[in-house]
Enzyme design. Structure first.
Site, PDB file in Angstrom:
ATOM      1  N   CYS A 159      23.600  35.995 -34.042  1.00  0.00           N
ATOM      2  CA  CYS A 159      22.730  36.412 -35.142  1.00  0.00           C
ATOM      3  C   CYS A 159      22.972  35.455 -36.306  1.00  0.00           C
ATOM      4  CB  CYS A 159      23.045  37.855 -35.534  1.00  0.00           C
ATOM      5  SG  CYS A 159      21.933  38.529 -36.770  1.00  0.00           S
ATOM      6  N   CYS A 355      11.027  37.228 -37.897  1.00  0.00           N
ATOM      7  CA  CYS A 355      12.121  37.220 -38.861  1.00  0.00           C
ATOM      8  C   CYS A 355      11.620  36.807 -40.239  1.00  0.00           C
ATOM      9  CB  CYS A 355      13.222  36.255 -38.418  1.00  0.00           C
ATOM     10  SG  CYS A 355      14.634  36.180 -39.552  1.00  0.00           S
TER      11      CYS A 355
END
Length: 426
Positions: A159, A355
């Protein structure tokens, strides 16, 4: 009447509970097990250390909203999943039986894999809201006597967005406080290049991210392995494209936040049976989000096993974004409903990536459909609107969670970004 147990109450578990209950109604029991009484909005954690948010801003008490939805909420930590006996053992010695289990725990943060890493060592974390609260205290001390900052993600991390966000949010805060000139900043990442993101890049994320770092006078080290962290010093090995040691770095810092690698949580990774998890403790699932060995177990979110998209000089994991999790949730709810009706699962998650990377006063957005290449759609963009969009989406998402409403949060955001719909209540 079937007992459908959801283990975990985060960005995967809470929408999973809402959608599962809406799908099966009163005919079946939906039960949520969580070690925390609150839901918290993880994407906003990077705003906590500079005091742009408080931890309480990001939390929602779950028991009242679960009760309104007709969902049983058990606020206890799980000790172990027992797939052979179809139950979840709890730390108080009790057990919760299930007909179907949905594992939505999120990850275990593997700070222990690198000496000195994490809140119990010498670096901060924004992976959990409580960690972010501790980081805020460290940031306050830093601002009294500014110095070098080192931000990034260690080997095996999966991540990367929050690391870039935290870096740029702090950079913005330093400029706002007129002390940026006193703070050298370095970004350290296991990615083979800036903007890889565990996805092989999306559109021009390499160019966009590199340009942003150059513009802000931020140095970077890619293909980096963090060997250890000591008080005020990080020891990093940079490797070449073949994985051979290229250069050793000793990086002084007065504030540091490094994202760790993830594993499955203890209750799952210590399950002690074959076929449920991979060696890192992540749940093995098929295209229907169902485990092949224990077919009454499904899993959604960061806790599922997804292999890296490509071999890299330093291990780089694959992110599981909110949009991707949303697709897993809907797929799981419909497949379990099908099984309850005597049918075989047919629904397949899309696994798309969306995102919004907030840079404090601007940002970068990207969309990958599907997340793992080759892709049908690749899109990225930048601008102040990304920062504003993330603020708006936080409010929107939290409002829906607080009201117990299940709907495609991220899909609506994607459509809005592409100019198709307007989110109500903005």
């Amino acid at each position: 009447m079937a007992r459908i147990v959801i283990l975990g109450a985060g960005i995967g578990g809470v929408p999973m509970a809402y959608e599962m209950k809406e799908t099966v109604g009163k005919k079946h029991d939906v039960i949520v097990i969580s070690d925390s009484p609150t839901f918290h909005f993880v994407p906003s954690n990077p705003w906590v250390p500079p005091r742009w948010r408080t931890p309480e801003d990001l939390k929602i008490e779950l028991a009242p909203v679960m009760k309104k939805k007709g969902i049983e909420f058990i606020q206890k930590a799980a000790a172990k999943v027992d797939p052979v006996n179809n139950q979840v053992q709890l730390v108080d010695g009790s057990a919760v039986a299930y007909d179907f289990l949905i594992i939505a725990t999120g990850p275990r943060l593997a700070f222990d894999e690198i000496p000195g890493l994490g809140p119990d060592g010498f670096t901060s974390s924004v992976c959990h809201v409580d960690h972010a609260a501790v980081a805020a205290e460290d940031w306050d001390r830093f601002m009294e006597n500014p110095g070098p900052i080192v931000i990034g993600a260690v080997q095996g991390a999966s991540c990367y967005g929050p690391a870039y966000e935290y870096l740029m949010i702090l950079e913005t805060e330093l400029r706002n406080k007129k002390v940026r000139d006193k703070v050298p900043m370095t970004f350290v990442t296991s990615e083979p290049y800036i903007g890889h993101l565990g996805l092989g890049g999306v559109g021009d994320t390499k160019g966009l991210m590199e340009s942003a770092l150059r513009e802000k006078s931020i140095k970077w080290i890619t293909n980096a392995k963090v060997d250890k962290v000591e008080s005020g010093m990080m020891f990093v090995t940079e490797v070449d494209e073949d994985g051979n040691d290229k250069k050793k770095h000793e990086l002084p810092f007065k504030h540091s936040m490094m994202l760790p690698a993830f594993t499955g949580v203890d209750a799952v990774r210590h399950v002690g049976v074959e076929g449920l998890i991979n060696p890192r403790g992540f749940v093995l699932v098929d295209e229907h989000q169902r485990n092949a060995t224990f077919k009454n177990i499904y899993s959604v979110g960061v806790c599922i096993a997804i292999p890296p998209i490509e071999k890299t000089p330093v291990p780089v994991g694959v992110p599981k974004t909110g949009y991707m999790i949303e697709s897993m949730v809907t797929t799981t709810a419909h497949n379990i409903a099908d099984e309850l009706a005597g049918k075989e699962p047919t629904h397949v998650a899309t696994w798309n990536a969306l995102c919004l990377a907030d840079f404090g006063d601007s940002g970068v957005a990207f969309l990958a459909m599907p997340q793992i290449p080759p892709r049908n759609t690749t899109w990225s963009a930048e601008g102040k609107w990304v920062h504003l969009a993330k603020i708006g989406f936080e409010k929107y998402f939290m409002r829906k969670i607080r009201k117990g409403i299940s709907e495609p949060y991220y899909e609506k955001l994607m459509l809005k970004l592409m100019g198709v719909v307007r989110i109500k209540g903005e």
